[in-house]
Design a protein around this motif. Structure first.
Motif, PDB file in Angstrom:
ATOM      1  N   HIS A   9      48.028  60.596  58.720  1.00 16.10           N
ATOM      2  CA  HIS A   9      46.803  60.898  59.451  1.00 16.10           C
ATOM      3  C   HIS A   9      46.011  59.622  59.753  1.00 16.10           C
ATOM      4  CE1 HIS A   9      46.936  65.354  58.437  1.00 16.10           C
ATOM      5  NE2 HIS A   9      47.905  64.823  57.701  1.00 16.10           N
ATOM      6  N   ASP A  10      45.625  59.461  61.012  1.00 15.23           N
ATOM      7  CA  ASP A  10      44.767  58.353  61.437  1.00 15.23           C
ATOM      8  C   ASP A  10      43.525  58.925  62.103  1.00 15.23           C
ATOM      9  OD1 ASP A  10      46.293  55.870  60.871  1.00 15.23           O
ATOM     10  OD2 ASP A  10      47.776  56.797  62.187  1.00 15.23           O
ATOM     11  N   GLY A  11      42.382  58.288  61.836  1.00 15.46           N
ATOM     12  CA  GLY A  11      41.137  58.764  62.433  1.00 15.46           C
ATOM     13  C   GLY A  11      41.017  58.378  63.898  1.00 15.46           C
ATOM     14  N   PHE A  12      40.300  59.208  64.640  1.00 17.93           N
ATOM     15  CA  PHE A  12      39.972  58.848  66.027  1.00 17.93           C
ATOM     16  C   PHE A  12      38.960  57.695  66.068  1.00 17.93           C
ATOM     17  CE2 PHE A  12      40.927  63.509  66.836  1.00 17.93           C
ATOM     18  CZ  PHE A  12      42.086  63.279  67.546  1.00 17.93           C
ATOM     19  N   ILE A  13      38.327  57.436  64.937  1.00 18.03           N
ATOM     20  CA  ILE A  13      37.194  56.516  64.894  1.00 18.03           C
ATOM     21  C   ILE A  13      37.616  55.081  65.185  1.00 18.03           C
ATOM     22  CG2 ILE A  13      37.433  56.181  62.382  1.00 18.03           C
ATOM     23  CD1 ILE A  13      34.373  56.057  62.248  1.00 18.03           C
ATOM     24  N   GLU A  14      36.838  54.411  66.049  1.00 13.84           N
ATOM     25  CA  GLU A  14      37.051  53.001  66.362  1.00 13.84           C
ATOM     26  C   GLU A  14      35.690  52.330  66.528  1.00 13.84           C
ATOM     27  OE1 GLU A  14      39.629  52.001  69.535  1.00 13.84           O
ATOM     28  OE2 GLU A  14      41.343  53.142  68.760  1.00 13.84           O
ATOM     29  N   PRO A  15      35.547  51.068  66.116  1.00 11.78           N
ATOM     30  CA  PRO A  15      34.252  50.374  66.269  1.00 11.78           C
ATOM     31  C   PRO A  15      33.923  50.154  67.740  1.00 11.78           C
ATOM     32  CG  PRO A  15      35.961  48.854  65.524  1.00 11.78           C
ATOM     33  CD  PRO A  15      36.561  50.231  65.458  1.00 11.78           C
ATOM     34  N   ALA A  16      32.641  50.273  68.037  1.00 12.47           N
ATOM     35  CA  ALA A  16      32.202  50.111  69.432  1.00 12.47           C
ATOM     36  C   ALA A  16      31.161  49.009  69.561  1.00 12.47           C
ATOM     37  CB  ALA A  16      31.648  51.430  69.964  1.00 12.47           C
ATOM     38  N   GLY A  17      31.087  48.114  68.583  1.00  8.11           N
ATOM     39  CA  GLY A  17      30.104  47.039  68.633  1.00  8.11           C
ATOM     40  C   GLY A  17      28.875  47.396  67.826  1.00  8.11           C
ATOM     41  N   GLY A  18      28.351  46.421  67.137  1.00  6.33           N
ATOM     42  CA  GLY A  18      27.195  46.686  66.293  1.00  6.33           C
ATOM     43  C   GLY A  18      27.565  47.636  65.175  1.00  6.33           C
ATOM     44  N   ASP A  19      26.709  48.618  64.970  1.00  4.77           N
ATOM     45  CA  ASP A  19      26.954  49.612  63.924  1.00  4.77           C
ATOM     46  C   ASP A  19      27.445  50.935  64.488  1.00  4.77           C
ATOM     47  OD1 ASP A  19      26.125  47.889  61.910  1.00  4.77           O
ATOM     48  OD2 ASP A  19      24.010  48.404  62.231  1.00  4.77           O
ATOM     49  N   SER A  20      27.872  50.945  65.744  1.00  4.58           N
ATOM     50  CA  SER A  20      28.269  52.204  66.382  1.00  4.58           C
ATOM     51  C   SER A  20      29.793  52.333  66.439  1.00  4.58           C
ATOM     52  CB  SER A  20      27.692  52.288  67.802  1.00  4.58           C
ATOM     53  OG  SER A  20      28.210  51.233  68.584  1.00  4.58           O
ATOM     54  N   VAL A  21      30.227  53.554  66.602  1.00  2.00           N
ATOM     55  CA  VAL A  21      31.661  53.839  66.709  1.00  2.00           C
ATOM     56  C   VAL A  21      31.895  54.798  67.870  1.00  2.00           C
ATOM     57  CG1 VAL A  21      32.110  53.505  64.244  1.00  2.00           C
ATOM     58  CG2 VAL A  21      31.532  55.790  65.098  1.00  2.00           C
ATOM     59  N   ILE A  22      33.155  54.853  68.313  1.00  4.51           N
ATOM     60  CA  ILE A  22      33.565  55.851  69.295  1.00  4.51           C
ATOM     61  C   ILE A  22      34.779  56.587  68.743  1.00  4.51           C
ATOM     62  CG2 ILE A  22      32.684  54.593  71.300  1.00  4.51           C
ATOM     63  CD1 ILE A  22      35.598  53.687  71.835  1.00  4.51           C
ATOM     64  N   MET A  23      35.048  57.756  69.315  1.00  8.70           N
ATOM     65  CA  MET A  23      36.233  58.530  68.958  1.00  8.70           C
ATOM     66  C   MET A  23      37.229  58.380  70.096  1.00  8.70           C
ATOM     67  SD  MET A  23      35.287  59.651  66.038  1.00  8.70           S
ATOM     68  CE  MET A  23      36.053  61.127  65.411  1.00  8.70           C
ATOM     69  N   ARG A  24      38.427  57.882  69.767  1.00  7.92           N
ATOM     70  CA  ARG A  24      39.347  57.486  70.827  1.00  7.92           C
ATOM     71  C   ARG A  24      40.798  57.789  70.441  1.00  7.92           C
ATOM     72  NH1 ARG A  24      40.295  51.256  72.824  1.00  7.92           N
ATOM     73  NH2 ARG A  24      41.421  51.710  74.764  1.00  7.92           N
ATOM     74  N   LEU A  25      41.590  58.213  71.417  1.00  9.28           N
ATOM     75  CA  LEU A  25      43.049  58.322  71.292  1.00  9.28           C
ATOM     76  C   LEU A  25      43.641  57.727  72.557  1.00  9.28           C
ATOM     77  CD1 LEU A  25      45.590  59.401  69.787  1.00  9.28           C
ATOM     78  CD2 LEU A  25      45.325  61.512  71.120  1.00  9.28           C
ATOM     79  N   THR A  26      44.374  56.662  72.417  1.00  9.14           N
ATOM     80  CA  THR A  26      44.959  56.000  73.581  1.00  9.14           C
ATOM     81  C   THR A  26      46.296  56.632  73.946  1.00  9.14           C
ATOM     82  OG1 THR A  26      46.183  54.386  72.263  1.00  9.14           O
ATOM     83  CG2 THR A  26      43.901  53.817  72.852  1.00  9.14           C
ATOM     84  N   GLY A  27      46.748  56.346  75.145  1.00  8.65           N
ATOM     85  CA  GLY A  27      48.058  56.819  75.561  1.00  8.65           C
ATOM     86  C   GLY A  27      49.160  56.255  74.684  1.00  8.65           C
ATOM     87  N   LYS A  28      49.008  55.002  74.274  1.00  7.21           N
ATOM     88  CA  LYS A  28      50.015  54.390  73.406  1.00  7.21           C
ATOM     89  C   LYS A  28      50.080  55.092  72.056  1.00  7.21           C
ATOM     90  CE  LYS A  28      51.423  50.049  71.246  1.00  7.21           C
ATOM     91  NZ  LYS A  28      51.105  48.613  71.010  1.00  7.21           N
ATOM     92  N   SER A  29      48.908  55.411  71.497  1.00  6.03           N
ATOM     93  CA  SER A  29      48.874  56.101  70.201  1.00  6.03           C
ATOM     94  C   SER A  29      49.435  57.510  70.308  1.00  6.03           C
ATOM     95  CB  SER A  29      47.435  56.153  69.674  1.00  6.03           C
ATOM     96  OG  SER A  29      46.946  54.854  69.420  1.00  6.03           O
ATOM     97  N   LEU A  30      49.256  58.145  71.463  1.00  8.30           N
ATOM     98  CA  LEU A  30      49.842  59.466  71.681  1.00  8.30           C
ATOM     99  C   LEU A  30      51.362  59.374  71.719  1.00  8.30           C
ATOM    100  CD1 LEU A  30      49.916  62.473  72.581  1.00  8.30           C
ATOM    101  CD2 LEU A  30      49.567  61.656  74.934  1.00  8.30           C
ATOM    102  N   ILE A  31      51.876  58.380  72.400  1.00  8.30           N
ATOM    103  CA  ILE A  31      53.307  58.310  72.685  1.00  8.30           C
ATOM    104  C   ILE A  31      54.118  57.750  71.520  1.00  8.30           C
ATOM    105  CG2 ILE A  31      55.017  57.128  74.136  1.00  8.30           C
ATOM    106  CD1 ILE A  31      53.072  57.468  76.457  1.00  8.30           C
ATOM    107  N   VAL A  32      53.602  56.725  70.839  1.00  5.19           N
ATOM    108  CA  VAL A  32      54.402  56.037  69.819  1.00  5.19           C
ATOM    109  C   VAL A  32      53.609  55.867  68.534  1.00  5.19           C
ATOM    110  CG1 VAL A  32      55.682  53.940  69.232  1.00  5.19           C
ATOM    111  CG2 VAL A  32      55.683  54.766  71.583  1.00  5.19           C
TER     112      VAL A  32
END
Length: 692
Positions: free
Chosen positions: A78-101
């Motif tokens: 299991h990997d979190g969608f969470i990724e740093p977005a600068g400063g103290d903020s984060v975003i929730m992200r899934l890239t095409g690469k992470s989906l595929i491989v």
């Protein structure tokens, strides 16, 4: 509950894709799913974002590549969608690469020697033909699993390859009859048997917890002999479990249809509607996982082992296998099968496949646990045969024997009272003793074990039938006059492989002798069956159809042998532990108490006879000492194991397993004589009749 409303609510299915994906992306993805076209990698980012947004709306915080290594289980990281977005903020992200491989450790899973421990890199790759789903706060993405050097290390990859092989061969065959099919789908409906026992009672049995079956225990005074449990009224806790399970499965888009009590006490069955094979395999793996989790909610333990208890039926999994296009079921005989030349050719090809590759079909269902069922008078024998039923059987016999076939008139039935409805009678009865039975418009492969992945038998079925279709097409494409050539080729196959057809009682003792006379294989143990997988003809069929390389086929056979030896070893060590630390001390304590009581009685009443008490003490002491002698032999034989996989499996089957049976024999003798309060763990009565 509104079932249509909740059905598939946890699945990134077609409805969700249509509503979340741009039309061009949706169409591209559907072409991959429906027609087998190569995935367009440029749509990956768009699909990944839509999938992530949908998963977040379902409460997910993580994603995982969900795959099926060669363990009969599933695996996930299991990997979190969470990724740093600068400063103290984060975003929730899934890239095409992470989906595929993805990149899990490939050295920690069975590889049959194709990967060294130091060579860790492996890859998971998205399988877009099986929909993603959300479970327990995680987005599950079905994937295949391969090594860094390209070897397939899972059950999904060869399954997909086998589906491609039979699709290709079947379309080629259909073309001879003027049928242009976009795709020939293999469909499966795997019925699932299981036991439910009280969780607290289950936890007190070391053998059940560690091995899934009881290594010791005498049958309860009452078993299944009264036939009162089969299809009987559901106990309340069981009914609550089944209701909860159905609702859970429906939310994951699993077509759970039937539920009922099975033959043995505490045994039950679930049956889904058949669907696309790849999805059916994934759904069955998910079903087994959810069955255990839902059972825990109801303070029950769900046992999927093939033979948890001696003296009553074990559990299997019936694999309903069929072939279809969008408009046509290729295994539908129609009203007049004797006139349906295409069906008769397809039938002949399947019969040929089962006869020619009996060993593969037996080996693909072989396991330490399934050896307890096959040939045990409760499940199909270990001998492969095909049941066709009365109508098809007579048609085939007429072809083989050169006789005219006289069609049966359709019959109608009634129980004989005016109020009773008139109902049509099927053209054939069912044969529950057949390992491979034709059941109207499909074949039911009945040798599977309840805990097994249904991928393996379907990989074999697809592969061997694809080869038969391919050979038929190659032969008939060259024919100058198609109709006579078709008739002659079908007749040739039926005559050559007629020996595999058996429409009678497979449980009868005379069948073994008859099968031997016909030259059919009788591979009674996993060690015997898997040995056949190393033979050139059984390796080559996978290579020819592009399902396995030679190295992959041999590696999987080695893994199967390793799993067999390791599973029996765990059972043996558990039996030794229970015998020495639980049974021996308990019986010794009870014997000592009996001796103490007997001594006290003799001191007061020396003239009274004490033959029965003395006999009981002697029997207990002898059984206990004999058990420990058998334990010592078992320990010695476990320590003297060959390094060669096949030799180790043979020794396990023919030395270690009989050793364990001897330990059990003496332990079970003690249980019959020991007072219940002294016996160290729950009995069969406690296990099978504690759920109300």
């Amino acid at each position: 509950m509104n079932v249509p409303e909740i059905f598939g609510e946890n699945v990134f299915n077609d409805v969700v894709m249509r509503s979340t994906l741009p039309l061009d992306v949706y169409r591209s993805l559907r072409n991959t799913i429906d027609a087998g076209e190569t995935i367009d990698m440029t749509i990956a980012d768009t699909v990944a974002k839509a999938m992530k947004d949908w998963a977040l709306s379902k409460g997910a915080t993580h994603y995982t590549h969900w795959f099926q290594p060669l363990t009969n289980l599933t695996a996930e990281k299991h990997d979190g969608f969470i990724e740093p977005a600068g400063g103290d903020s984060v975003i929730m992200r899934l890239t095409g690469k992470s989906l595929i491989v993805g990149e899990p450790d490939a050295s920690s899973f069975p590889s049959g020697g194709s990967r060294a421990t130091c060579a860790a890199r492996g890859y998971t790759a998205w399988d877009p033909t099986s929909p993603a789903f959300v479970k327990d706060g995680t987005l599950y993405i079905p994937t295949i699993f391969v090594s860094y050097t390209g070897e397939t290390l899972d059950k999904k990859s060869p399954l997909l390859k086998s589906m491609t092989a039979i699709d290709r061969a079947a379309k080629r065959l259909l073309k001879l009859f003027g049928i242009e099919a976009l795709k020939v789908n293999t469909t499966v409906g795997p019925e699932q048997e299981y036991f439910l026992v009280d969780e607290e009672v289950y936890k007190k049995r070391e053998d059940l917890v560690l091995t899934g079956r009881t290594l010791f225990g005498n049958p309860a005074p009452k078993g299944q002999e009264l036939d009162d449990h089969y299809f009987g009224a559901l106990k309340q806790r069981v009914s609550d479990f089944m209701k909860d399970l159905d609702e859970t499965l429906w939310k994951y888009g699993i077509l759970s249809k039937s539920k009922h009590n099975e033959a043995a006490p505490a045994q039950h069955e679930l049956a889904p509607i058949f669907t696309n094979m790849n999805l059916a395999v994934d759904s069955n793996q998910l079903t087994m996982d959810l069955m255990k989790k839902v059972a825990q909610k109801h303070k029950l333990a769900c046992l999927l082992h093939e033979k948890p208890f001696v003296g009553i039926n074990g559990s299997g999994k019936h694999n309903n296998w069929s072939l279809s296009t969008t408009k046509l079921n290729l295994l539908d005989p129609g009203d007049h099968p004797e006139q349906n030349a295409m069906f008769m050719l397809i039938l002949a090809c399947v019969i040929k496949s089962v006869d020619k590759y009996q060993a593969l079909l037996r080996a693909c269902v072989a396991s330490a646990s399934n050896d307890h069922r096959l040939g045990g008078g409760e499940a199909p024998p270990a001998i492969l045969s095909v049941y066709l039923g009365d109508e098809l059987g007579e048609i085939v016999d007429s072809i083989v024997l050169g006789k005219n076939y006289v069609p049966h008139k359709s019959a109608r039935g009634s129980i004989g009272v005016p109020e009773s409805p008139i109902f049509p009678i099927d053209s054939t009865d069912r044969n529950r003793t057949s390992p491979f039975a034709f059941t109207g418009n499909k074949f039911e492969f009945r040798m599977l074990g309840s805990s097994a992945s249904v991928a393996d038998p379907n990989i074999v079925l697809n592969t061997i039938v694809a080869e038969a279709f391919q050979e038929a097409a190659e032969k008939l494409e060259k024919a100058e006059d198609f109709e006579p050539a078709l008739k002659a080729y079908t007749e040739k196959l039926l005559k050559k492989h007629h020996r595999i057809i058996f429409n009678y009682n497979g449980y009868g003792p005379e069948w073994e002798a008859e099968a031997a006379r016909r030259g059919l294989l009788n591979l009674k143990t996993t060690a015997d069956a898997v040995a056949e997988l190393f033979k050139k003809e059984n390796v080559d069929v996978f290579v020819r159809q592009g399902v396995y390389t030679k190295n992959e086929a041999i590696a999987r056979a080695k893994i199967q042998l390793e799993n067999y030896v390791k599973n029996i070893r765990v059972e043996a060590l558990t039996a030794i532990d229970m015998a020495t630390k639980q049974i021996y001390p308990a019986v010794s304590s009870y014997s000592a108490k009996l001796c103490e009581n007997l001594t006290a009685k003799k001191a007061l009443f020396s003239s009274l006879p004490y033959l029965e008490e003395e006999t009981l003490i002697k029997s207990l002491v002898c059984a206990n000492e004999n058990m420990m002698t058998a334990v010592k032999k078992l320990e010695a034989d476990l320590a003297d194991m060959p390094k060669d996989e096949l030799e180790a499996a043979k020794r396990t089957a023919y030395v270690v397993v009989p050793d364990m049976e001897k330990v059990r024999k003496y332990a079970d003798e003690s249980e019959k004589l020991c007072a219940k309060e002294y016996w160290p763990f729950p009995t069969y009565y406690d296990l099978l009749f504690s759920v109300k």
